[in-house]
Design an enzyme around this catalytic site. Structure first.
Site, PDB file in Angstrom:
ATOM      1  N   THR A 197       0.821  -1.214   0.000  1.00  0.00           N
ATOM      2  CA  THR A 197       0.000   0.000   0.000  1.00  0.00           C
ATOM      3  C   THR A 197       0.852   1.259   0.000  1.00  0.00           C
ATOM      4  O   THR A 197       1.984   1.257   0.474  1.00  0.00           O
ATOM      5  CB  THR A 197      -0.981   0.014   1.205  1.00  0.00           C
ATOM      6  N   GLY A 290      -5.210  -5.861  -5.858  1.00  0.00           N
ATOM      7  CA  GLY A 290      -6.590  -5.369  -5.956  1.00  0.00           C
ATOM      8  C   GLY A 290      -6.854  -4.731  -7.301  1.00  0.00           C
ATOM      9  O   GLY A 290      -6.164  -4.993  -8.284  1.00  0.00           O
ATOM     10  N   ARG A 291      -7.829  -3.856  -7.283  1.00  0.00           N
ATOM     11  CA  ARG A 291      -8.199  -3.135  -8.501  1.00  0.00           C
ATOM     12  C   ARG A 291      -7.136  -2.072  -8.765  1.00  0.00           C
ATOM     13  O   ARG A 291      -6.682  -1.409  -7.854  1.00  0.00           O
ATOM     14  CB  ARG A 291      -9.546  -2.467  -8.223  1.00  0.00           C
ATOM     15  N   ASP A 292      -6.720  -1.945 -10.019  1.00  0.00           N
ATOM     16  CA  ASP A 292      -5.817  -0.867 -10.428  1.00  0.00           C
ATOM     17  C   ASP A 292      -4.538  -0.812  -9.581  1.00  0.00           C
ATOM     18  O   ASP A 292      -4.147   0.238  -9.094  1.00  0.00           O
ATOM     19  CB  ASP A 292      -6.589   0.469 -10.323  1.00  0.00           C
ATOM     20  N   HIS A 293      -3.916  -1.955  -9.424  1.00  0.00           N
ATOM     21  CA  HIS A 293      -2.696  -2.056  -8.617  1.00  0.00           C
ATOM     22  C   HIS A 293      -1.598  -1.142  -9.181  1.00  0.00           C
ATOM     23  O   HIS A 293      -1.324  -1.165 -10.372  1.00  0.00           O
ATOM     24  CB  HIS A 293      -2.214  -3.515  -8.613  1.00  0.00           C
ATOM     25  N   ALA A 294      -0.977  -0.346  -8.302  1.00  0.00           N
ATOM     26  CA  ALA A 294       0.086   0.600  -8.705  1.00  0.00           C
ATOM     27  C   ALA A 294      -0.349   1.474  -9.878  1.00  0.00           C
ATOM     28  O   ALA A 294       0.436   1.786 -10.769  1.00  0.00           O
ATOM     29  CB  ALA A 294       1.387  -0.138  -9.034  1.00  0.00           C
ATOM     30  N   MET A 332     -13.405  -3.273  -2.422  1.00  0.00           N
ATOM     31  CA  MET A 332     -14.350  -3.523  -1.327  1.00  0.00           C
ATOM     32  C   MET A 332     -15.266  -2.312  -1.187  1.00  0.00           C
ATOM     33  O   MET A 332     -14.795  -1.175  -1.173  1.00  0.00           O
ATOM     34  CB  MET A 332     -13.599  -3.731  -0.015  1.00  0.00           C
ATOM     35  N   ARG A 436      16.233  41.048  -2.827  1.00  0.00           N
ATOM     36  CA  ARG A 436      17.483  41.335  -3.555  1.00  0.00           C
ATOM     37  C   ARG A 436      18.554  41.873  -2.613  1.00  0.00           C
ATOM     38  O   ARG A 436      19.731  41.613  -2.813  1.00  0.00           O
ATOM     39  CB  ARG A 436      17.215  42.290  -4.701  1.00  0.00           C
ATOM     40  N   ARG A 450      17.254  36.089 -12.829  1.00  0.00           N
ATOM     41  CA  ARG A 450      15.883  36.338 -12.367  1.00  0.00           C
ATOM     42  C   ARG A 450      15.252  35.017 -11.919  1.00  0.00           C
ATOM     43  O   ARG A 450      14.580  34.955 -10.892  1.00  0.00           O
ATOM     44  CB  ARG A 450      15.042  36.936 -13.492  1.00  0.00           C
ATOM     45  N   ILE A 476       8.907  40.897  -9.430  1.00  0.00           N
ATOM     46  CA  ILE A 476       8.332  41.060 -10.772  1.00  0.00           C
ATOM     47  C   ILE A 476       7.957  39.676 -11.310  1.00  0.00           C
ATOM     48  O   ILE A 476       6.880  39.466 -11.822  1.00  0.00           O
ATOM     49  CB  ILE A 476       9.341  41.745 -11.726  1.00  0.00           C
TER      50      ILE A 476
HETATM   51  S1  PPS Z   1      12.774  39.712 -10.811  1.00  0.00           S
HETATM   52  O1  PPS Z   1      12.732  39.866 -12.280  1.00  0.00           O
HETATM   53  O2  PPS Z   1      11.504  39.186 -10.324  1.00  0.00           O
HETATM   54  O3  PPS Z   1      13.926  38.942 -10.366  1.00  0.00           O
HETATM   55  O4  PPS Z   1      12.909  41.200 -10.245  1.00  0.00           O
HETATM   56  P1  PPS Z   1      12.837  41.650  -8.704  1.00  0.00           P
HETATM   57  O5  PPS Z   1      13.677  40.818  -7.850  1.00  0.00           O
HETATM   58  O6  PPS Z   1      11.402  41.779  -8.320  1.00  0.00           O
HETATM   59  O7  PPS Z   1      13.502  43.051  -8.712  1.00  0.00           O
HETATM   60  C1  PPS Z   1      12.875  44.081  -9.275  1.00  0.00           C
HETATM   61  C2  PPS Z   1      13.323  45.413  -8.652  1.00  0.00           C
HETATM   62  O8  PPS Z   1      14.651  45.718  -9.037  1.00  0.00           O
HETATM   63  C3  PPS Z   1      14.726  47.006  -9.620  1.00  0.00           C
HETATM   64  N1  PPS Z   1      15.388  46.823 -10.948  1.00  0.00           N
HETATM   65  C4  PPS Z   1      14.896  46.221 -12.049  1.00  0.00           C
HETATM   66  N2  PPS Z   1      13.683  45.686 -12.360  1.00  0.00           N
HETATM   67  C5  PPS Z   1      13.518  45.135 -13.568  1.00  0.00           C
HETATM   68  N3  PPS Z   1      14.471  45.083 -14.508  1.00  0.00           N
HETATM   69  C6  PPS Z   1      15.683  45.592 -14.268  1.00  0.00           C
HETATM   70  N4  PPS Z   1      16.640  45.546 -15.205  1.00  0.00           N
HETATM   71  C7  PPS Z   1      15.943  46.206 -13.003  1.00  0.00           C
HETATM   72  N5  PPS Z   1      17.023  46.787 -12.434  1.00  0.00           N
HETATM   73  C8  PPS Z   1      16.669  47.148 -11.175  1.00  0.00           C
HETATM   74  C9  PPS Z   1      13.332  47.563  -9.637  1.00  0.00           C
HETATM   75  O9  PPS Z   1      13.345  48.583  -8.664  1.00  0.00           O
HETATM   76  C10 PPS Z   1      12.411  46.470  -9.189  1.00  0.00           C
HETATM   77  O10 PPS Z   1      11.612  46.842  -8.085  1.00  0.00           O
HETATM   78  P2  PPS Z   1      10.025  46.986  -8.169  1.00  0.00           P
HETATM   79  O11 PPS Z   1       9.590  46.959  -6.733  1.00  0.00           O
HETATM   80  O12 PPS Z   1       9.445  45.858  -8.939  1.00  0.00           O
HETATM   81  O13 PPS Z   1       9.820  48.310  -8.815  1.00  0.00           O
END
Ligand code: PPS
Length: 570
Positions: A197, A290-294, A332, A436, A450, A476
């Site tokens: 099982t 049983g039915r449908d084993h693995a 069953m 970051r 990213r 993002i």
């Molecule tokens: S990602 O793509 O999801 O890894 O980006 P993230 O870690 O959210 O970082 C985005 C923030 O970094 C600043 N920043 C940039 N964003 C996009 N592209 C580039 N090239 C870039 N360089 C710096 C930016 O302030 C983003 O912050 P938010 O809060 O989104 O404005």
């Protein structure tokens, strides 16, 4: 593959060296190329070393592999239905040639065995998949593993076992084939029927196993798999606690529980045959099928991969050769009028049958609904309720995604404080900028970086979610595939809620709070999302919010209402 010490059921083929030999080999192995075994390979090697995979003495060589794939037999004709191969990366394979020795280590670097590589090849995975699983549909977990997780190069050869992979949990329920055979002998058990099982056991399973044992006039071995089962299954820790409860419902003199460190392939009929060979190695004389084993679940068109009794049919053909007798069983079902469980084929037409499917059972657990006594025992249900608490006690992640300046961070902060105001839960904000600074300081904005950044956020969020907390992520996260990976990782441990902040590029640029868009337009910042780098909008987020027509407070409140509706907060 070199020789076979025995056909099925004879002497066990264990592949562990003596202590002195192991000590000597450890010194030599320090100079060998080293391969870290993954979860599945660790399960396989444990079964090779302890004799559970007798008559194998290592990983299949090409001729055995070809024969197994094609006709379920090793090259010498011995029945063996599934290929047991060591898959490695191309990069690793470049370090070795035929005849090389390689160290096989666990994730902590402990030397488990040495493989003498006698064969190395790139398999035709499509052919393997079609032949072994009868399909290339990746909804099949075995196929999915083969195409997406298994490495491209296979190594074959004999292994010399230094030590079995370590287990620190449920030690009193772990027995090697030798130990189990000895136990049966000591107890004077000559006939043993095994029950395989990968699920928690309820009343239907108890009834089925009782009947099977009576039918075969045999003792009963509850032999659950605790290696790898179907993705999405209930974790084995919770299951074993359930088995510990259920074992009390059986007569102590005739029933025992032991854990099997097998990595299942969900291969249906071929897997049933494999289970039979393995149980024979563990000293059993009978196996319940049983039915449908693995069974691997439904294919991408919603159809079953195998017929419900196909596994029984295949094992029926080969049971004599394996030397184990199948005890076939229909599903069953509970018959209300009789207040008892009976095999589905013994129910009269006028009688009403009750059943709760696995999915329905989980829904009831999740929503804290009643689970009737006829279905399970209260101890089992209580145990599983701990693993699957109602949603308002489960962890979850709210994952914001959207362009820079779209309002993700502001809404995420508003949401965080609202949840903290409500109290009772720990809330962690993993905002893009915060991450970051603290987790991903060394990363830039290439696709690779990213993705790494998002996977790190996903990892932390999954840990928080798993431990019952609330994680709010606001990067993002421009790529769909990466967001999907995060969704999958988190959904397996709790709730996942994606919020697409869909504020338009024009609006984000017009706001340009950090002055980054101007710099991006001027080419001072490269690879800027929306300007010089792509953003893939989510296709089916749980919620979409455009902050152009909605204040942060209102946006946060919309999310709260949805979370309440879904049962995550009360
Ligand atoms: S990602 O793509 O999801 O890894 O980006 P993230 O870690 O959210 O970082 C985005 C923030 O970094 C600043 N920043 C940039 N964003 C996009 N592209 C580039 N090239 C870039 N360089 C710096 C930016 O302030 C983003 O912050 P938010 O809060 O989104 O404005």
């Amino acid at each position: 593959m070199t020789t076979l010490i025995s056909p099925h059921g004879g002497k066990l083929k264990e592949n562990l060296l003596s202590d002195e030999e192991a000590q000597e080999l450890k010194i030599k192995a320090a100079d060998y190329p080293s391969w870290d075994l993954n979860e599945r390979q660790l399960c396989d090697i444990e079964m090779i070393l302890n004799g559970g995979f007798s008559p194998l003495n290592g990983f299949l060589e090409k001729s055995d592999y070809d024969a197994v794939v094609k006709k379920m037999r090793l090259a010498d004709g011995t029945l063996w239905p599934l290929p047991i191969t060591l898959d490695v990366t191309e990069e690793f394979s470049k370090q070795i040639t035929k005849g090389s020795n390689i160290s096989l280590r666990d994730q902590e670097g402990v030397l488990i065995a040495v493989l003498n590589v006698s064969d190395m090849w790139t398999p035709d995975k499509k052919k393997e998949s079609l032949s072994v699983f009868g399909t290339t549909d990746q909804m099949h977990p075995g196929v999915n593993y083969l195409f997406n997780k298994a490495n491209p190069v296979y190594l074959g050869g004999e292994v010399s076992g230094v030590e079995s992979p370590a287990h620190y949990d449920f030690k009193h329920f772990r027995d090697s084939p030798r130990e189990l055979r000895e136990k049966f002998k000591k107890l004077g058990w000559r006939k043993i029927v095994a029950f395989q099982t990968r699920n928690p056991m309820h009343r239907a399973h108890v009834e089925l196993t009782f009947r099977a044992a009576q039918l075969a006039e045999a003792n009963l071995l509850i032999h659950p798999v605790v290696g790898m089962t179907k993705p999405g299954d209930i974790d084995y820790y919770s299951r074993v606690r359930c088995y510990e409860h259920i074992i009390k419902y059986y007569p102590e003199l005739t029933t025992t529980l032991s854990l099997l460190p097998l990595a299942m392939r969900m291969g249906g009929p071929r897997e049933a045959l494999w289970h039979a060979i393995i149980r024979k190695n563990y000293g059993c004389t009978h196996l319940i099928v049983g039915r449908d084993h693995a069974g691997p679940g439904k294919d991408s068109k919603g159809n079953d991969f195998y017929g419900p009794y196909e596994a029984q049919e295949l094992l029926a053909k080969h049971q004599k050769e394996v030397g184990i007798e199948m005890v076939p069983f229909q599903m069953m079902v509970y018959v209300k009028e009789r207040a008892e469980y009976v095999p589905a084929n013994e129910v009269d037409k006028e009688q009403s049958v009750l059943n709760i499917s696995g999915t329905e059972f989980r829904r009831r657990l999740q929503e804290g609904l009643d689970i009737p006594e006829w279905f399970s025992y209260s101890e089992i249900v209580d145990e599983l309720r701990k693993t699957y608490p109602p949603r308002n006690r489960q962890g979850f992640t709210i994952f914001f995604t959207g362009l820079s300046g779209s309002g993700k961070s502001t809404v995420a902060k508003a949401l965080m404080v609202k949840l903290m105001e409500a109290g009772g839960r720990s809330v962690t904000l993993l905002d893009g900028d915060i991450v970051r600074k603290n987790l991903s300081r060394e990363l830039g904005f290439s696709r690779e970086h990213r993705d790494l950044n998002i996977l790190r956020i996903g990892f932390v969020a999954a840990e928080i979610t798993k431990n019952g907390g609330i994680a709010i992520c606001a990067p993002i996260a421009p790529y769909q595939a990466t967001r999907q990976k995060v969704r999958e990782a988190i959904s397996s441990v709790g709730g996942f809620f994606e919020v697409f902040v869909s504020t338009s590029l024009e609006e984000c640029e017009a706001r340009d709070r950090k002055g980054l868009y101007a710099k991006a337009r001027a080419g001072i910042i490269k690879e800027f999302t929306g300007i010089s780098d792509p953003y893939e909008a989510p296709k089916s987020p749980e919620l979409e919010i455009d902050t152009q027509n909605c204040l942060p407070d209102e946006a946060a409140q919309r999310i709260i209402l949805r979370l309440e509706k879904e049962g995550y907060i009360r």
